[in-house]
Scaffold this motif. Structure first.
Motif, mmCIF file in Angstrom:
data_model
loop_
_atom_site.group_PDB
_atom_site.id
_atom_site.type_symbol
_atom_site.label_atom_id
_atom_site.label_comp_id
_atom_site.label_asym_id
_atom_site.label_seq_id
_atom_site.Cartn_x
_atom_site.Cartn_y
_atom_site.Cartn_z
ATOM 1 N N LEU A 1 -35.033 -2.133 -12.127
ATOM 2 C CA LEU A 1 -35.433 -1.367 -13.304
ATOM 3 C C LEU A 1 -36.940 -1.186 -13.295
ATOM 4 N N LEU A 2 -37.397 0.033 -13.555
ATOM 5 C CA LEU A 2 -38.817 0.379 -13.548
ATOM 6 C C LEU A 2 -39.202 0.848 -14.950
ATOM 7 N N LEU A 3 -40.006 0.052 -15.651
ATOM 8 C CA LEU A 3 -40.330 0.302 -17.050
ATOM 9 C C LEU A 3 -41.758 0.830 -17.174
ATOM 10 N N GLY B 1 -34.241 -5.682 -25.356
ATOM 11 C CA GLY B 1 -32.801 -5.458 -25.511
ATOM 12 C C GLY B 1 -32.351 -4.165 -24.858
ATOM 13 N N ASP B 2 -33.186 -3.129 -24.957
ATOM 14 C CA ASP B 2 -32.854 -1.871 -24.288
ATOM 15 C C ASP B 2 -32.758 -2.068 -22.779
ATOM 16 N N ALA B 3 -33.734 -2.767 -22.209
ATOM 17 C CA ALA B 3 -33.730 -3.005 -20.764
ATOM 18 C C ALA B 3 -32.509 -3.830 -20.362
ATOM 19 N N GLN C 1 -27.199 -8.449 -12.667
ATOM 20 C CA GLN C 1 -28.609 -8.816 -12.708
ATOM 21 C C GLN C 1 -29.442 -7.640 -12.231
ATOM 22 N N ALA C 2 -30.738 -7.708 -12.536
ATOM 23 C CA ALA C 2 -31.673 -6.703 -12.041
ATOM 24 C C ALA C 2 -33.012 -7.359 -11.781
ATOM 25 N N ASP D 1 -30.977 -15.385 -16.899
ATOM 26 C CA ASP D 1 -29.694 -15.239 -16.215
ATOM 27 C C ASP D 1 -29.449 -13.802 -15.768
ATOM 28 N N ALA D 2 -30.084 -12.851 -16.458
ATOM 29 C CA ALA D 2 -29.871 -11.437 -16.149
ATOM 30 C C ALA D 2 -30.995 -10.844 -15.311
ATOM 31 N N VAL D 3 -32.080 -11.593 -15.142
ATOM 32 C CA VAL D 3 -33.247 -11.078 -14.434
ATOM 33 C C VAL D 3 -33.396 -11.847 -13.126
#
Length: 303
Positions: free
Chosen positions: A13-15, A66-68, A79-80, A101-103
């Motif tokens: 993901l690129l923010l 939360g959006d990410a 995961q990302a 856990d998700a990153v």
């Protein structure tokens, strides 16, 4: 959320930051895809074709992180690796803080991971620079929007290409009776990394909805501080990387540079920072090849 995406493989993901859009990652999307990754750059809340609510309190760090985090399962991943630039960097750091856990890993461009302070940010900024600090200037609804929307072409020319008006390491202070754009010189020409087509893209993206919602991100500084009290003293545990330009106003002063090695107490798996000589604030646009190489090396080190 509107996204731009390329490639297949592990999710990255690129923010983007302020005042940008997915387009600021145009050089990274294809490079990461060619390296074997699923690169996704959203228009974040309040920006571009994502848009968002008008209420100030709908732009807290919890909403943004939360959006990410919501994008990860929506894109079919568990995961990302989350990468953020400018305002996107604090979103990335907080995403890794609250949901390790998700990153899988996290990278910040321009903005290092900063632990929660002991007092509200606006209070600390006022002590540092008085009411002239640009983040305090953005707190009032209306004046900043009017200035930045008056001539969008001039706004983006100055913000993206006018960094020479700032001495290295200086704080961006709004002059008495002036505006935020007065901090930046009007560039006689665009730098090699920025084209007229790029200016036109950013101008078109902000023509419809302006700066109102993006500025709300700044208007939640103290609210974010209150909302993150439960994480005071917590650490960011995923593997982490900082990439920054040596001439970036965010990290150019000696005090900030000297403090970065100590951040390993907050981010234990923080790698050696990647410093880009001669590079300013718009890191991945100014030095796409170097940023692409650093990100791909970091990603491959995770395997």
């Amino acid at each position: 959320m509107h996204i731009a995406e390329a490639g297949e493989g592990p999710l990255v993901l690129l923010l983007h930051g302020f005042p940008e859009s997915w387009y600021s990652w145009r050089h990274q999307l294809t490079a990461l895809a060619e390296a074997g990754y699923h690169a996704v750059a959203p228009d974040q809340r309040g920006y571009g074709r994502t848009g968002g609510p008008d209420a100030v309190d709908r732009y807290t760090i919890h909403h943004l992180a939360g959006d990410a985090l919501g994008l990860i399962p929506a894109l079919g991943a568990r995961q990302a690796v989350v990468v953020g630039h400018d305002w996107g960097a604090p979103v990335a750091w907080h995403t890794a803080l609250v949901r390790p856990d998700a990153v899988r890993a996290v990278a910040g461009l321009s903005v290092p991971p900063l632990p929660r302070g002991g007092r509200p940010p606006t209070e600390a900024l006022r002590e540092l620079a008085g009411d002239a600090h640009y983040m305090l200037h953005f707190q009032a609804i209306g004046p900043a929007e009017a200035e930045l929307e008056r001539d969008l072409g001039t706004t983006f020319r100055r913000l993206l290409a006018g960094r020479a008006a700032l001495a290295p390491g200086s704080q961006p202070l709004v002059p008495d009776g002036g505006g935020f754009l007065d901090v930046f010189a009007d560039p006689p020409r665009l730098p090699g990394w920025l084209t007229e087509d790029d200016i036109t893209f950013f101008t078109d993206e902000f023509t419809k909805d302006g700066f109102h919602r993006p500025l709300h991100w700044y208007r939640n500084l103290d609210r974010n501080w209150e909302l993150t009290a439960a994480w005071h003293g917590a650490r960011i545990t995923p593997p982490a990387l900082l990439i920054a330009g040596e001439q970036d106003m965010v990290v150019a002063n000696a005090r900030t540079r000297q403090a970065i090695p100590a951040l390993t107490s907050y981010v234990p798996a923080l790698r050696e920072p990647v410093w880009l000589p001669g590079c300013g604030h718009w890191t991945q646009q100014e030095r796409p090849q170097e940023v692409n190489a650093a990100l791909i090396d970091f990603l491959r080190s995770l395997d």
